[in-house]
Design an enzyme around this catalytic site. Structure first.
Site, PDB file in Angstrom:
ATOM      1  N   LYS A   1      -7.971   9.998   9.771  1.00 62.78           N
ATOM      2  CA  LYS A   1      -7.866   8.771  10.583  1.00 62.78           C
ATOM      3  C   LYS A   1      -7.013   9.063  11.814  1.00 62.78           C
ATOM      4  O   LYS A   1      -6.000   9.771  11.718  1.00 62.78           O
ATOM      5  CB  LYS A   1      -7.246   7.659   9.734  1.00 62.78           C
ATOM      6  CG  LYS A   1      -7.258   6.277  10.381  1.00 62.78           C
ATOM      7  CD  LYS A   1      -6.671   5.222   9.435  1.00 62.78           C
ATOM      8  CE  LYS A   1      -6.744   3.815  10.007  1.00 62.78           C
ATOM      9  NZ  LYS A   1      -6.192   2.801   9.079  1.00 62.78           N
TER      10      LYS A   1
ATOM     11  N   SER B   1      -9.216  -1.192   8.291  1.00 66.03           N
ATOM     12  CA  SER B   1      -9.240  -0.538   9.580  1.00 66.03           C
ATOM     13  C   SER B   1      -9.692   0.923   9.541  1.00 66.03           C
ATOM     14  O   SER B   1     -10.065   1.467  10.577  1.00 66.03           O
ATOM     15  CB  SER B   1      -7.840  -0.592  10.197  1.00 66.03           C
ATOM     16  OG  SER B   1      -6.929   0.158   9.431  1.00 66.03           O
TER      17      SER B   1
ATOM     18  N   SER C   1      -6.671  -1.465   4.174  1.00 67.75           N
ATOM     19  CA  SER C   1      -7.425  -0.688   5.169  1.00 67.75           C
ATOM     20  C   SER C   1      -8.066   0.592   4.646  1.00 67.75           C
ATOM     21  O   SER C   1      -8.853   1.209   5.362  1.00 67.75           O
ATOM     22  CB  SER C   1      -6.530  -0.346   6.363  1.00 67.75           C
ATOM     23  OG  SER C   1      -6.397  -1.455   7.210  1.00 67.75           O
TER      24      SER C   1
END
Lengths: 479, 490
Positions: free
Chosen positions: A79, A154, A178
């Protein structure tokens, strides 16, 4: 050379046994990215050249007989809010576009030591604020299961990367769901470890007291392996628990015989009927596997969302203050320093980030602190107490991960409250600091994946992985 | 201000300002701790390096960097707490949020409502006790240099340079209670605090280098009425400036009040060259710092064993050193000789001279007068100085001769005092020889003698001068005076 296996543990075993080269593995995954990335947009950056060099170095080690780690040659997507030395780390925000950290996050160091090959940086909601990856400054990620739908967020890019087969595993961060929510929506496994098990050093902070890094994988066993590699005490993070990384792989296949599994009778309503049906299936499967289902209540849960949307923005308003145009990232020049701050932040942050900064600034203001932030901290303690009481009766708790399956682009982006409700089942664990994971379990509306969430008490990862392993078997997955 | 019983201190009559006004002062003193590394990172804590070399991701507040508390900083802060008679308690850190270019994270990690050290006091050498409300840990900012523009301040400058070497340096902020009633006490407080900080090794406490910074909260009121509105005075860069700034500010406030005006709560800047304070910012402009507990750090709870170890290892504080010297010499603890010698940390040396058989009073005076640059461990061996004090005490050397020998000892880093005296031809004269010389001098200058006998003391100089000349300086001036007095009959 044999075919490229699909799980991290198989890849590492094959590479170590010289059945395949790390280079062949990475070339294979890079070709899959080439084929479908333009459609999915899982990545902000694909590190093709760098990944090949990393793979060659692993192969050289193996040829020379030097020891390699348990993830030798395993491609992994990261990420884009974890610092990678010399490699752009943007948090999907214009304010950090082009910023190359001068250091590696602790998780990156541990992955490199374990022999993993970092294949790219994945798309996300800007600064991890969102539940659909639509808040990225660099465009949305599409759900590989149905490209007309969001991947969740997310960590949508990391979930999509694994679901699309761009990498066998990836890392995400989970502040209110997330990792787990996009895992559920993309049909993969996602784990949020106990707060403090995985170092946050080098993770660009959203809400420091809630953020935790964890893995995505196609199997529960790979998720356990990744958690073992990245977990364990780090002196660079003061909130890191001073314990060695837990041994988790054996738990995955241990079964649930004799375990007590909690069913929350006062769970906040709102889940789609197909999701509820899958949850009931899951309870039935665990019971059939030898577990006892125990009804429990968690009365404070209904306040969790409200408390979260005060605590997380409050911390974010402070954490994101450093993006001021002085030392790194975007700077929009203006007549004086204060105007420069304003112009830089106005141009650099997206709407959702600005919304949360304003919310958090207000919640911490003199005269409002006690009414908002102070009260939210009290709710946080109540939720932790509710869980404590529950875990006197049960070893783990099952809930849906998300109340809904993956939704269409634009469905919720203009209605923040309905977007926030996507995290209603995942947020309480972050507030309590406990571990939780999402395991794919059948399908719901439109044949889209449903994730079942396993909750366990602090440092209860072993119990959690036992239940996760059993759910995977019941769902017809890896064994 | 404070509800401590200590703040019921009332100025004595001679401490009151004219017009019946009483001065109320509280001091906030920031000291940089003498740690090896910074408060939350491993970069060196060092003054005077090239700009921006002692930096790292934590110091610069780079995204993802996290603070890790420096144990040595906590220990030094605890030493300060113990030395100031504070209670050391489990504590937490808060974030103080505000934007400024040299504040890298846009928040300062500080301590707010639960600091490490609370409820202490400092006893001034003159005897007054000043309450210490708290002494807490926090990180320093970077240092800005504003280039261009008239004021040297950020407004109107062309550009600014930032040096982050200082960012993250550990500070302890020591907040006194508003117990100070005179500018002299304020100076005494800072001077004594500085001596304590040096002695315990917590800080080099140099106001000129900024490792010790003093802000003064000043107000005036009439006794029996509530405290007046206070102004905070910044940019006070020496102990002398502190006294001047407080005196000026008190005068200014009294002038305002006497002419029917009101004091605004504000921060004022001391201009040492102009000798006045001027407004920096008024209270209404004050930032809302949005304090909240720092989530990246865990609470600090020093256990009893640690606190006890700090207590046990604390060196003797200046006050105790003064008492010891007073007991040794019979001098008052407030005498200049004792204060100066303790300030220079030469008390152990004086004790060593006494232990070597020397005369303690003479040792104290010699050290005060001749060892200004010698540091805590002068090169002259204690036994050498002891020998000299005995020669003088026993009348083998006059005071003047002893001083000459002392200079020789200091210059050579020691030596045999008796041998030096002999080499210089200093032999003690017996008193009958001196008496004969005095009589000769009286006979030689009857004019001066009669003036002296008539009470004109300065006429003695002519007689003494003749005796000294005749004895080639060997006669002891004190002995000469004594003989002359006895001859005069008084």
């Amino acid at each position: 050379m044999s075919a490229i296996p699909s799980t991290a543990s198989e890849i590492a075993a094959a590479v170590i046994a010289k059945r395949i080269t790390a280079r062949a593995v990475i070339d294979d995954y890079l070709s899959r990215i080439d084929a479908r990335e333009s459609e999915i947009h899982a990545f902000n950056l694909v590190m093709a050249q760098d990944a090949r060099a990393q793979a060659d170095a692993i192969d050289a080690d193996i040829v020379a007989g030097r020891p390699v780690g348990p993830l030798a040659g395993v491609p992994i997507a990261i990420k884009d809010n974890m610092c990678t030395h010399g490699v752009e780390t943007t948090c999907s925000s214009k304010i950090l576009e082009g910023w190359k950290p001068p250091y590696d996050a602790t998780v990156i160091t541990r992955l490199r030591t374990a022999g993993a090959v970092i294949i790219g940086k994945t798309n996300m909601d800007e600064f991890a604020m969102g539940s659909s990856t639509e808040n990225s400054a660099f465009g949305s990620t599409r759900n590989p299961c149905d490209v007309s739908r969001v991947p969740g967020g997310s960590s949508g890019g990391s979930a999509a990367a694994v679901a699309a087969g761009f990498s066998p595993v990836s890392l995400g961060s989970d502040t209110g769901g997330s990792i787990r929510q996009p895992a559920a929506m993309c049909g993969v496994v996602g784990v949020k470890p106990t707060y403090g098990v995985v170092s946050r050093y080098g993770l660009v902070a959203y809400a420091s007291s809630l953020d935790q890094i964890g893995p995505f994988a196609t199997t529960v066993a790979d998720a356990a392996l990744l958690t073992e590699v990245i977990g364990g005490h780090d002196p660079m993070d003061s909130t890191s628990i001073p314990l060695a990384s837990p041994s988790l792989l054996p738990s995955v296949s241990q079964g649930v015989s004799g375990m007590r599994i909690g069913r929350v009778t006062d769970l906040p309503a709102g889940a789609e009927p197909e999701v509820v049906a899958q949850l009931n299936e899951a309870f039935a499967a665990l019971e059939a596997a030898g577990a006892t289902i125990v009804d429990i209540t968690l009365p404070s849960l209904s306040y969790a969302l409200t408390a979260y949307y005060l605590i997380a923005p409050a911390e974010a308003s402070s954490n994101l203050a450093r993006f001021d145009g002085v030392r790194f990232g975007l700077r929009v020049n203006a007549a004086d320093t204060n105007s420069m701050y304003g112009a830089t932040r106005a141009a650099g942050f997206g709407d959702e980030v600005k919304r949360r900064i304003m919310l958090g600034t207000y919640a911490l203001s003199a005269g409002y602190y006690d009414a908002y932030y102070g009260k939210a901290l009290k709710v946080r303690r109540l939720i932790a107490q509710d869980f404590e009481r529950a875990y006197e009766q049960v070893d783990a708790i099952l809930t849906p991960t998300s109340p809904v399956v993956a939704f269409k682009f634009g469905d919720k982006v203009d209605d923040p409250m309905s977007m926030y409700l996507c995290d209603i089942y995942t947020i309480p664990t972050n507030l309590a600091g406990h571990p939780a994971m999402s395991v794919p379990f059948g399908t719901g509306a439109h044949g889209l994946p449903v994730g079942i969430q396993v909750l366990a008490p602090a440092l209860g990862e072993q119990a959690m992985f036992r239940v996760g392993g059993a759910l995977e078997v019941a769902a017809g997955g890896a064994q | 201000m404070s509800d401590s019983p200590l703040s019921s201190i009332v100025a004595t009559e001679d401490q009151m300002l004219e017009g019946g006004w009483e001065l109320i002062v509280g001091l906030e003193v920031h000291v940089e701790l003498a740690t090896r590394t910074k408060l939350f990172s491993g970069s060196p804590n060092r003054f005077g390096d090239e700009p921006n070399v002692n930096i790292d991701p934590v110091t610069l507040g780079l995204p993802g960097a996290l603070p890790v508390l420096n144990r040595q900083a906590v220990e030094l802060a605890m030493r300060i707490g113990v030395a100031l008679n504070c209670r050391i308690q489990p504590c937490i850190f808060h974030r103080k949020n505000y934007f400024y270019p040299d504040m890298p994270k846009a928040y300062q990690i500080s301590q707010y409502d639960i600091p490490l050290n609370v409820d202490g006091f400092l006893e001034l050498p003159s005897g007054t006790t000043i309450g210490v409300e708290r002494a807490h840990l926090e990180e320093d900012t970077g240092k800005s240099t504003h280039v261009g523009g008239a004021t040297g301040r950020i407004h109107g400058s062309d550009y600014s340079l930032i040096d982050f070497n200082r960012a993250g340096v550990p500070l302890v902020e020591i907040v006194s209670r508003p117990d100070i009633r005179t500018s002299e006490h304020a100076r005494e407080y800072v001077s004594e605090l500085r001596a304590i900080l040096e002695v315990i090794g917590a800080s080099d406490a140099k106001m000129e280098e900024g490792s010790m910074r003093v802000d003064a909260n000043v107000s005036v009121h009439k006794p029996g009425t509530p405290f007046g509105t206070r102004c905070e005075i910044k940019n006070v860069n020496s102990i002398r400036a502190l006294g001047r700034a407080i005196d000026y500010e008190a005068r200014r406030q009294i002038d305002v009040l006497d002419t029917g005006g009101v004091i605004r709560q504000e921060t004022r800047h001391w201009d040492d060259a102009e000798g006045r304070t001027h407004t920096l910012r008024v209270k209404e402009d004050a930032d809302d710092y949005r304090y909240f507990p720092e989530p990246d750090l865990v609470p600090v709870a020093p256990d009893d064993a640690w606190v006890q170890a700090v207590r046990d290892n604390l060196p003797m504080l200046p006050a105790a050193r003064r008492s010891a010297l007073s007991a040794l010499t019979g001098y008052d603890t407030r005498s200049e000789a004792i204060i100066v010698v303790v300030e220079r940390a030469q008390h152990d040396y004086v004790q060593a001279v006494a232990d070597a058989g020397g005369d303690a009073v003479r040792a104290l005076i010699y050290v005060q007068q001749a060892f200004a640059d010698a540091g805590p461990t002068p090169a002259v061996p204690a036994k050498d100085l002891a020998a000299l004090t005995i020669l003088e005490r026993d009348g083998k050397l006059s005071a003047t001769q002893a001083k000459t020998v002392l200079s020789e000892l200091v210059e050579n880093g020691g030596g045999d005092a008796a041998a030096i005296a002999a080499a210089k031809g200093f032999e003690a004269m017996d008193n009958s020889a001196v008496e004969a010389m005095v009589d000769e001098a009286i006979a030689a200058d009857p004019d001066a003698w009669s003036k002296y006998c008539a009470g004109e003391e300065k006429a003695a100089g002519a007689i003494v001068g003749r005796v000294m000349k005749a004895s080639k300086g060997k006669a002891d001036g004190k002995v000469v005076s004594a003989i002359m007095q006895s001859r005069r009959g008084s």
